[in-house]
Enzyme design. Structure first.
Site: not given
Length: 198
Positions: A158, A174
């Site tokens: 992301h 992440c």
């Protein structure tokens, strides 16, 4: 000099210049309250290993480029993307803060979301009970402008609005990219794009 040598020299010059710019230490401002992924003081100077930010070939890692391929190198903090056509893209990234938050192996993109919503995982909430239960799309969202959801629960590639995170161990699992880079990758990757974290 022949053309082939000149081409190689220009490419090396471009990569070296880009790596040098990425490796330039930056003194970051104080961490804003409400930052939701960082558990470390970002005001310290970080010296990056410039030599580790290098191009790679896809063949040692993937049997084909069907649907494209993403390789995330945790050590060099770089995301490599090969389009199905073979076109290659290299992006600096943030990676998980600690080894126990790091997942390695093969998965794929299972969902793409522009303007993602964010909710902390149960383990994040346990470590940081002051964090909000929900953050909608916008400048306060720790997922930035776009997110590629992976086949592993809670794992995503992301964007981030906090550009100090890129090139650092700063996430809860992440892989983060600059918003302009995730927007570019988002446009090229598809559901089914293969992903390998090493």
């Amino acid at each position: 000099m022949d053309n082939q040598f000149r081409k190689g020299l220009n490419r090396r010059h471009f990569l070296a210049t880009g790596a040098a710019m990425l490796g330039t230490p930056v003194i970051a401002q104080n961490v804003n309250e409400g930052t939701t992924e960082v558990e470390r003081d970002l005001s310290t100077v970080v010296r990056r290993n410039i030599s580790s930010f290098r191009t790679l070939e896809w063949q040692p890692y993937f049997s084909s480029l069907n649907n494209g391929a993403v390789l995330v190198d945790i050590s060099s903090r770089a995301l490599h993307f090969w389009e199905e056509s073979g076109a290659y893209h290299l992006y600096p990234s943030s990676v998980p803060l600690t080894e126990d938050l790091t997942r390695r192996g093969r998965t794929s993109v299972v969902r793409k979301v522009e303007g993602p919503e964010w909710r902390p995982t149960p383990s994040m909430k346990k470590r940081n009970p002051e964090w909000p239960d929900y953050v909608g799309p916008g400048p306060d969202n720790p997922l930035g402008t776009h997110a590629l959801y992976l086949g592993w629960t809670y794992y995503r590639i992301h964007g981030t609005h906090d550009t100090r995170k890129i090139g650092r161990r700063s996430s809860n699992g992440c892989i983060g990219l600059y918003n302009e880079h995730i927007a570019e990758l988002f446009g090229m990757a598809r559901v089914g794009t293969q992903v390998l974290l090493i």
